[in-house]
Design a protein around this motif. Structure first.
Motif, PDB file in Angstrom:
ATOM      1  N   GLU A  65      70.110  97.509  46.658  1.00  0.00           N
ATOM      2  CA  GLU A  65      71.014  98.104  47.648  1.00  0.00           C
ATOM      3  C   GLU A  65      71.746  99.316  47.090  1.00  0.00           C
ATOM      4  N   LEU A  66      72.197  99.225  45.857  1.00  0.00           N
ATOM      5  CA  LEU A  66      72.901 100.359  45.259  1.00  0.00           C
ATOM      6  C   LEU A  66      71.976 101.557  45.067  1.00  0.00           C
ATOM      7  N   THR A  67      70.748 101.279  44.676  1.00  0.00           N
ATOM      8  CA  THR A  67      69.781 102.343  44.424  1.00  0.00           C
ATOM      9  C   THR A  67      69.356 103.033  45.710  1.00  0.00           C
ATOM     10  N   PHE A  68      69.125 102.262  46.745  1.00  0.00           N
ATOM     11  CA  PHE A  68      68.590 102.811  47.992  1.00  0.00           C
ATOM     12  C   PHE A  68      69.607 102.783  49.130  1.00  0.00           C
ATOM     13  N   ALA A  69      70.880 102.929  48.817  1.00  0.00           N
ATOM     14  CA  ALA A  69      71.949 102.845  49.823  1.00  0.00           C
ATOM     15  C   ALA A  69      71.746 103.839  50.958  1.00  0.00           C
ATOM     16  N   LYS A  70      71.372 105.061  50.638  1.00  0.00           N
ATOM     17  CA  LYS A  70      71.205 106.088  51.685  1.00  0.00           C
ATOM     18  C   LYS A  70      70.055 105.736  52.633  1.00  0.00           C
ATOM     19  N   LEU A  71      69.019 105.130  52.109  1.00  0.00           N
ATOM     20  CA  LEU A  71      67.886 104.726  52.944  1.00  0.00           C
ATOM     21  C   LEU A  71      68.222 103.476  53.753  1.00  0.00           C
ATOM     22  N   ILE A  72      68.894 102.522  53.123  1.00  0.00           N
ATOM     23  CA  ILE A  72      69.214 101.251  53.777  1.00  0.00           C
ATOM     24  C   ILE A  72      70.153 101.447  54.962  1.00  0.00           C
ATOM     25  N   GLU A  73      71.044 102.418  54.883  1.00  0.00           N
ATOM     26  CA  GLU A  73      71.981 102.617  55.998  1.00  0.00           C
ATOM     27  C   GLU A  73      71.268 103.013  57.290  1.00  0.00           C
ATOM     28  N   TRP A  74      70.011 103.445  57.191  1.00  0.00           N
ATOM     29  CA  TRP A  74      69.230 103.794  58.375  1.00  0.00           C
ATOM     30  C   TRP A  74      68.451 102.609  58.943  1.00  0.00           C
ATOM     31  N   ILE A  75      68.522 101.458  58.252  1.00  0.00           N
ATOM     32  CA  ILE A  75      67.831 100.254  58.724  1.00  0.00           C
ATOM     33  C   ILE A  75      68.870  99.357  59.399  1.00  0.00           C
ATOM     34  N   PRO A  76      68.881  99.306  60.721  1.00  0.00           N
ATOM     35  CA  PRO A  76      69.956  98.593  61.426  1.00  0.00           C
ATOM     36  C   PRO A  76      69.974  97.082  61.191  1.00  0.00           C
ATOM     37  N   ILE A  77      68.839  96.478  60.880  1.00  0.00           N
ATOM     38  CA  ILE A  77      68.816  95.023  60.707  1.00  0.00           C
ATOM     39  C   ILE A  77      68.931  94.600  59.244  1.00  0.00           C
ATOM     40  N   TRP A  78      69.177  95.546  58.348  1.00  0.00           N
ATOM     41  CA  TRP A  78      69.212  95.217  56.919  1.00  0.00           C
ATOM     42  C   TRP A  78      70.211  94.106  56.604  1.00  0.00           C
ATOM     43  N   SER A  79      71.430  94.218  57.095  1.00  0.00           N
ATOM     44  CA  SER A  79      72.454  93.224  56.749  1.00  0.00           C
ATOM     45  C   SER A  79      72.073  91.840  57.268  1.00  0.00           C
ATOM     46  N   TYR A  80      71.426  91.770  58.433  1.00  0.00           N
ATOM     47  CA  TYR A  80      70.997  90.477  58.966  1.00  0.00           C
ATOM     48  C   TYR A  80      69.814  89.924  58.171  1.00  0.00           C
ATOM     49  N   ALA A  81      68.886  90.788  57.812  1.00  0.00           N
ATOM     50  CA  ALA A  81      67.744  90.350  57.005  1.00  0.00           C
ATOM     51  C   ALA A  81      68.219  89.850  55.642  1.00  0.00           C
ATOM     52  N   LYS A  82      69.157  90.562  55.055  1.00  0.00           N
ATOM     53  CA  LYS A  82      69.709  90.144  53.760  1.00  0.00           C
ATOM     54  C   LYS A  82      70.403  88.791  53.898  1.00  0.00           C
ATOM     55  N   LEU A  83      71.141  88.586  54.974  1.00  0.00           N
ATOM     56  CA  LEU A  83      71.820  87.310  55.197  1.00  0.00           C
ATOM     57  C   LEU A  83      70.814  86.175  55.339  1.00  0.00           C
ATOM     58  N   ILE A  84      69.731  86.412  56.058  1.00  0.00           N
ATOM     59  CA  ILE A  84      68.694  85.379  56.229  1.00  0.00           C
ATOM     60  C   ILE A  84      68.034  85.051  54.893  1.00  0.00           C
ATOM     61  N   VAL A  85      67.676  86.074  54.124  1.00  0.00           N
ATOM     62  CA  VAL A  85      67.051  85.849  52.811  1.00  0.00           C
ATOM     63  C   VAL A  85      68.025  85.125  51.884  1.00  0.00           C
ATOM     64  N   THR A  86      69.279  85.528  51.907  1.00  0.00           N
ATOM     65  CA  THR A  86      70.285  84.879  51.063  1.00  0.00           C
ATOM     66  C   THR A  86      70.452  83.417  51.462  1.00  0.00           C
ATOM     67  N   CYS A  87      70.475  83.135  52.755  1.00  0.00           N
ATOM     68  CA  CYS A  87      70.549  81.737  53.200  1.00  0.00           C
ATOM     69  C   CYS A  87      69.352  80.946  52.687  1.00  0.00           C
ATOM     70  N   TRP A  88      68.166  81.527  52.767  1.00  0.00           N
ATOM     71  CA  TRP A  88      66.960  80.858  52.268  1.00  0.00           C
ATOM     72  C   TRP A  88      67.057  80.589  50.763  1.00  0.00           C
TER      73      TRP A  88
END
Length: 178
Positions: A65-88
């Motif tokens: 996330e720190l490395t690709f912050a500028k790219l990730i901010e353009w992915i609207p579902i990133w925070s939800y995908a991260k939450l799902i993976v973290t839950c898993w």
């Protein structure tokens, strides 16, 4: 009552639309910290493995996330995908971190592949021989004779026998041990 209902509805919408912001720290930090402390207090290696692996994966996700912050901010579902993976990874029913360890990390360390990171090939011109092991051996024999080459082979075979017997790869030379 009408304004109270709409106020609660608005509040509920805010909660649902920000569930990633609210649940993320609880799922990715608070519970894993608690479970890690409990794992330290038990004698079981299984829970230690689960939580050590989780923290490694969490660190990798954070570095990504720190490395690709500028790219990730353009992915609207990133925070939800991260939450799902973290839950898993976190929820004991799934034990995702243990799964990742068993299927990806452990096989990598059980079957180490050796790589010579110190090898730097010489630059070649169009007319030179390819820079490979046979060319290097021929050159060594020309400079030092076949007896010196045989001594290196015997010494190398002796070193290899001791390094394989311990189950680890050891690279050694006359003056250097890698």
């Amino acid at each position: 009552m009408g304004s109270g209902g709409s106020g609660f509805g608005t509040f509920l919408k805010v909660i649902v639309s920000n569930i990633d912001v609210l649940a993320g720290p609880l799922v990715s930090l608070a519970y894993p910290l608690y479970a890690s402390i409990r794992a330290i207090e038990t004698k079981s290696l299984v829970d230690d493995q689960q939580w050590l692996t989780y923290w490694i994966l969490y660190s990798m996700i954070t570095l990504f996330e720190l490395t690709f912050a500028k790219l990730i901010e353009w992915i609207p579902i990133w925070s939800y995908a991260k939450l799902i993976v973290t839950c898993w990874l976190v929820i004991p029913y799934f034990s995702g971190a243990a799964y990742v360890y068993q299927h990806y990390v452990r096989p990598f360390y059980q079957n180490p592949k050796t790589v010579n990171i110190w090898y730097v090939p010489r630059k070649k011109d169009v007319f030179s021989k390819p820079d490979d092991i046979l060319t290097a051996a021929e050159k060594y024999i020309e400079e030092n004779g076949p007896e010196a080459f045989e001594q290196i082979i015997h010494r190398s075979a002796g070193d290899r026998a001791t390094s394989y017997s311990s189950g680890r790869y050891i690279f050694s030379g006359e003056d250097y041990r890698y």
